[in-house]
Design an enzyme around this catalytic site. Structure first.
Site, mmCIF file in Angstrom:
data_model
loop_
_atom_site.group_PDB
_atom_site.id
_atom_site.type_symbol
_atom_site.label_atom_id
_atom_site.label_comp_id
_atom_site.label_asym_id
_atom_site.label_seq_id
_atom_site.Cartn_x
_atom_site.Cartn_y
_atom_site.Cartn_z
ATOM 1 N N GLY A 151 -29.727 23.141 -8.784
ATOM 2 C CA GLY A 151 -29.012 22.002 -7.959
ATOM 3 C C GLY A 151 -27.697 22.575 -7.867
ATOM 4 O O GLY A 151 -27.158 23.349 -8.298
ATOM 5 N N TYR A 179 -46.691 27.245 -13.615
ATOM 6 C CA TYR A 179 -46.226 26.108 -13.221
ATOM 7 C C TYR A 179 -47.117 25.153 -12.644
ATOM 8 O O TYR A 179 -46.978 23.718 -12.811
ATOM 9 C CB TYR A 179 -45.397 26.658 -11.611
ATOM 10 C CG TYR A 179 -44.598 25.530 -10.933
ATOM 11 C CD1 TYR A 179 -43.645 24.953 -11.653
ATOM 12 C CD2 TYR A 179 -45.011 25.144 -9.400
ATOM 13 C CE1 TYR A 179 -43.077 23.760 -10.618
ATOM 14 C CE2 TYR A 179 -44.453 24.303 -8.841
ATOM 15 C CZ TYR A 179 -43.333 23.748 -9.281
ATOM 16 O OH TYR A 179 -42.962 22.520 -8.672
#
Ligand code: UDP
Length: 327
Positions: A36, A149
């Site tokens: 981020g 994942y």
């Protein structure tokens, strides 16, 4: 309402922060800034209702302290993007497994309603027409990092669900299907920002595989407002809810569309999956969501078509950035 958003400096988290602050809520973002960026939150930095805490979701004390003060938790922090998962399998696994457990345990301990972000990746190679929330998962071997994942996110859902069910604390799991929009970075593999950057740079657009694989891209602006509404809807508790768009496109079709909408001089080129992601990579050929559960629960109906979505990304890229050179 005071909301804690983990991963709030990421793409979806930053749009959720905007949305909640605009609705008059107080927002505390917890983000380690690994993928981020503070620039995603610069529009909120002067708002008294907004607070940013740099930290790790694996830090139990910090998570506990923040969640104890909250009325709602939105758990969006995760290691995302195919490049990230394939390059750093252990770190990704730790973040996605233990991180979620830490956040969910804190939410349950303090009896704070929570939302856990999941993904259409959990369906694996199931390419059914209109994937429903209870459909089967089809995965490759657990020792192929490509599936880590999907496996971790599946366990995250289980953790969220079981803790929610046993504690009675409201919990919603949201499965995002290729959600895209302004601020998403192409750095970790996501196809739309990569194609847009390449097109704006008149650089070759790199389609992986044959380009006949299909996806259905959803707008972040359609998805984000649903998150609070789901947490206010008791019928949604302990459910996993698909969220995404309805316009399906092949990846070659997406490349054509991006070239057309940007007026780019880019050529479309093809690259093997092995070259793009490393040995043994398997791609999903199709991923199309059935969003009728979200429609029933909260009247969810995506309103933005693919051209509108691409235009918003192009506009954002043009207005904010010195375009990166393609790799
Ligand atoms: N893809 C591509 N070129 C790129 C990045 C991705 O052709 O530069 C392909 C990728 O192989 C996949 C699709 O675009 O078939 C969507 O990729 P993304 O990583 O955005 O999402 P996911 O694979 O999780 O659906």
């Amino acid at each position: 309402m005071k909301a804690v958003i983990t991963g709030g400096a990421g793409f979806i988290g930053s749009h959720l922060s905007d949305h909640l602050v605009a609705q008059g809520h107080e927002v505390i973002v917890l983000d380690d800034l690994s993928t981020g960026s503070l620039s995603n939150l610069s529009q909120l930095q002067n708002s008294p209702a907004f607070h940013f805490v740099q930290g790790d979701i694996l830090d139990r004390e910090l998570v506990d302290e923040l969640v104890a003060e909250a009325d709602t938790v939105f758990h969006l922090a995760a290691a995302v993007g195919v490049y990230n998962i394939v390059d750093k399998p252990l770190q990704s696994l730790r973040t996605n497994l233990h991180g979620t457990e830490t956040v969910v345990e804190a939410a349950v301990r303090h009896r704070v309603p929570y939302m856990v972000a999941s993904t259409s990746e959990v369906y694996g190679k199931n390419d059914a027409n209109g994937l429903k929330e209870n459909d089967d998962r089809i995965y490759g071997s657990p020792i192929k990092s490509r599936w880590s994942y999907a496996a971790a996110k599946g366990l995250d859902e289980l953790v969220a669900h079981v803790y929610g069910k046993e504690s009675g604390v409201p919990c919603v799991i949201t499965r995002f299907f290729n959600v895209v929009g302004p601020r998403q970075t192409g750095q970790y593999g996501m196809v739309v920002p990569r194609f847009v950057d390449q097109a704006l740079d008149d650089a070759p657009i790199t389609v992986y595989g044959t380009g006949t694989q299909r996806r259905c891209f959803g707008s972040v602006f359609d998805v984000v407002p649903t998150l609070t509404r789901l947490l206010e809807t008791p019928e949604a508790y302990n459910q996993a809810v698909n969220l995404g768009g309805h316009e399906e496109v092949s990846i070659k079709g997406l490349a054509d569309r991006v070239v057309e909408l940007t007026g780019s001089r880019s050529e479309i080129t093809y690259m093997d999956y092995e070259q793009a992601y490393g040995e043994g990579y398997e791609d999903m050929q199709r991923r199309y969501p059935d969003t009728s559960l979200a429609a029933r629960l909260i009247g969810y109906e995506p309103t933005r078509d693919l051209n509108t979505i691409i235009d918003s990304i192009v506009e954002h890229r043009r207005s904010t950035e010195v375009l990166p050179q393609p790799a």
